[in-house]
Design a protein around this motif. Structure first.
Motif, short mmCIF file in Angstrom:
data_model
loop_
_atom_site.label_atom_id
_atom_site.label_comp_id
_atom_site.label_asym_id
_atom_site.label_seq_id
_atom_site.Cartn_x
_atom_site.Cartn_y
_atom_site.Cartn_z
N MET A 34 -5.38 3.33 -1.48
CA MET A 34 -6.08 2.09 -1.21
C MET A 34 -5.48 1.01 -2.11
SD MET A 34 -10.04 3.17 -0.57
CE MET A 34 -10.39 1.64 0.32
N ALA A 35 -5.53 -0.21 -1.62
CA ALA A 35 -4.84 -1.26 -2.37
C ALA A 35 -5.44 -2.62 -2.05
CB ALA A 35 -3.36 -1.26 -2.01
N TRP A 36 -5.10 -3.57 -2.89
CA TRP A 36 -5.39 -4.97 -2.65
C TRP A 36 -4.06 -5.71 -2.48
CZ3 TRP A 36 -10.10 -6.91 -1.79
CH2 TRP A 36 -11.21 -6.16 -2.22
N TYR A 37 -4.00 -6.50 -1.43
CA TYR A 37 -2.88 -7.40 -1.18
C TYR A 37 -3.42 -8.83 -1.19
CZ TYR A 37 0.24 -3.62 0.36
OH TYR A 37 1.04 -2.50 0.42
N ARG A 38 -2.51 -9.77 -1.30
CA ARG A 38 -2.91 -11.17 -1.19
C ARG A 38 -1.84 -11.95 -0.47
NH1 ARG A 38 -2.61 -13.07 -7.58
NH2 ARG A 38 -0.33 -13.06 -7.79
N GLN A 39 -2.28 -13.04 0.13
CA GLN A 39 -1.36 -13.93 0.84
C GLN A 39 -1.75 -15.36 0.56
OE1 GLN A 39 -0.99 -13.21 5.06
NE2 GLN A 39 1.00 -14.23 5.13
N ALA A 40 -0.85 -16.07 -0.10
CA ALA A 40 -1.06 -17.48 -0.38
C ALA A 40 -0.52 -18.30 0.79
CB ALA A 40 -0.36 -17.85 -1.68
N PRO A 41 -1.01 -19.52 0.95
CA PRO A 41 -0.52 -20.36 2.06
C PRO A 41 0.99 -20.52 2.04
CG PRO A 41 -2.45 -21.34 1.05
CD PRO A 41 -2.07 -20.17 0.19
N GLY A 42 1.62 -20.23 3.16
CA GLY A 42 3.06 -20.39 3.28
C GLY A 42 3.87 -19.28 2.66
N LYS A 43 3.21 -18.24 2.18
CA LYS A 43 3.93 -17.15 1.53
C LYS A 43 3.66 -15.83 2.24
CE LYS A 43 4.18 -19.18 -3.08
NZ LYS A 43 3.97 -18.95 -4.53
N LEU A 47 1.71 -7.14 -2.48
CA LEU A 47 0.86 -6.15 -3.12
C LEU A 47 0.38 -6.67 -4.48
CD1 LEU A 47 -0.26 -3.21 -3.27
CD2 LEU A 47 1.88 -2.61 -4.44
N VAL A 48 -0.93 -6.55 -4.70
CA VAL A 48 -1.50 -6.94 -5.98
C VAL A 48 -1.71 -5.70 -6.86
CG1 VAL A 48 -3.49 -7.98 -7.12
CG2 VAL A 48 -2.65 -8.93 -4.96
N ALA A 49 -2.37 -4.70 -6.29
CA ALA A 49 -2.66 -3.48 -7.03
C ALA A 49 -2.93 -2.36 -6.04
CB ALA A 49 -3.86 -3.67 -7.95
N GLU A 50 -2.55 -1.16 -6.41
CA GLU A 50 -2.81 0.00 -5.56
C GLU A 50 -3.32 1.17 -6.38
OE1 GLU A 50 0.80 1.11 -3.60
OE2 GLU A 50 1.82 1.68 -5.45
N LEU A 51 -4.11 1.98 -5.71
CA LEU A 51 -4.70 3.16 -6.32
C LEU A 51 -4.38 4.34 -5.42
CD1 LEU A 51 -6.48 4.51 -8.46
CD2 LEU A 51 -8.47 3.73 -7.19
N ILE A 52 -3.61 5.28 -5.93
CA ILE A 52 -3.13 6.41 -5.15
C ILE A 52 -3.94 7.64 -5.52
CG2 ILE A 52 -1.10 7.81 -4.61
CD1 ILE A 52 0.59 5.39 -5.56
N SER A 53 -4.14 8.53 -4.55
CA SER A 53 -4.88 9.77 -4.79
C SER A 53 -4.33 10.47 -6.02
CB SER A 53 -4.78 10.70 -3.58
OG SER A 53 -5.44 10.16 -2.49
N GLY A 54 -5.21 10.89 -6.90
CA GLY A 54 -4.79 11.48 -8.15
C GLY A 54 -5.00 10.52 -9.30
N TYR A 96 -6.77 -9.14 0.61
CA TYR A 96 -7.03 -8.16 1.66
C TYR A 96 -7.11 -6.75 1.08
CZ TYR A 96 -5.62 -11.90 4.82
OH TYR A 96 -5.53 -13.08 5.49
N CYS A 97 -8.08 -6.03 1.56
CA CYS A 97 -8.22 -4.61 1.23
C CYS A 97 -7.38 -3.80 2.21
CB CYS A 97 -9.69 -4.22 1.34
SG CYS A 97 -10.06 -2.51 0.92
N HIS A 98 -6.75 -2.76 1.71
CA HIS A 98 -5.83 -1.95 2.52
C HIS A 98 -6.10 -0.47 2.26
CE1 HIS A 98 -2.08 0.42 2.61
NE2 HIS A 98 -1.78 -0.29 3.69
N ALA A 99 -6.00 0.32 3.32
CA ALA A 99 -6.12 1.77 3.18
C ALA A 99 -5.04 2.44 4.01
CB ALA A 99 -7.50 2.24 3.63
N TRP A 100 -4.57 3.56 3.50
CA TRP A 100 -3.53 4.34 4.18
C TRP A 100 -4.09 5.75 4.42
CZ3 TRP A 100 1.21 3.51 6.25
CH2 TRP A 100 2.02 4.62 6.49
N ARG A 101 -4.12 6.13 5.71
CA ARG A 101 -4.68 7.43 6.05
C ARG A 101 -3.90 8.05 7.19
NH1 ARG A 101 -8.10 9.30 10.02
NH2 ARG A 101 -9.30 11.15 9.46
N LEU A 102 -3.35 9.19 6.95
CA LEU A 102 -2.66 10.00 7.97
C LEU A 102 -1.65 9.16 8.76
CD1 LEU A 102 -5.74 12.06 9.26
CD2 LEU A 102 -4.00 12.73 7.57
N GLY A 103 -0.89 8.36 8.04
CA GLY A 103 0.17 7.60 8.68
C GLY A 103 -0.26 6.29 9.31
N THR A 104 -1.52 5.94 9.15
CA THR A 104 -2.03 4.70 9.74
C THR A 104 -2.51 3.76 8.64
OG1 THR A 104 -2.72 5.87 11.73
CG2 THR A 104 -3.71 3.72 11.34
#
Length: 117
Positions: A34-43, A47-54, A96-104
């Motif tokens: 799971m992670a946090w991303y961000r997008q500023a105008p015009g950019k 990736l801001v920060a990510e937390l990986i299993s373990g 934006y909040c992001h999650a990665w699960r089983l290739g999706t």
């Protein structure tokens, strides 16, 4: 399927703090990252920060020492947090909040953070 809903954004003065939350629901088993991303105008989205299993965490150089990512697991929900301290005007973006699960990849709808100088 995984549903992600962010909250906690807003307007804050430089030097202030905000805590973003992301409520995850649905098929939560086998989420490996799971992670946090961000997008500023015009950019591009970054990736801001990510937390990986373990428990491994990674941060963008621009936020190291200021932001902290964490996660709480409840019986049927997972909550992801981003504690943001010493905010700068350049932190202004949609987060934006992001999650990665089983290739999706799953994304939340985003929450706006504005830091005034």
């Amino acid at each position: 399927q995984v549903q992600l809903v962010e909250s906690g954004g807003g307007l804050v003065q430089a030097g202030g703090s905000l805590r973003l939350s992301c409520a995850a629901s649905g098929s939560l088993f086998s989420i490996t990252k799971m992670a946090w991303y961000r997008q500023a105008p015009g950019k591009q989205r970054e990736l801001v920060a990510e937390l990986i299993s373990g428990g491994t965490t990674n941060y963008a150089d621009s936020v190291k020492g200021r932001f902290t990512i964490s996660r709480d697991n409840d019986k049927n929900t997972v909550s992801l947090y981003l504690q943001m301290n010493s905010l700068k005007p350049e932190d202004t973006a949609d987060y934006y909040c992001h999650a990665w699960r089983l290739g999706t990849t799953y994304w939340g709808q985003g929450t706006q953070v504005t830091v005034s100088s």
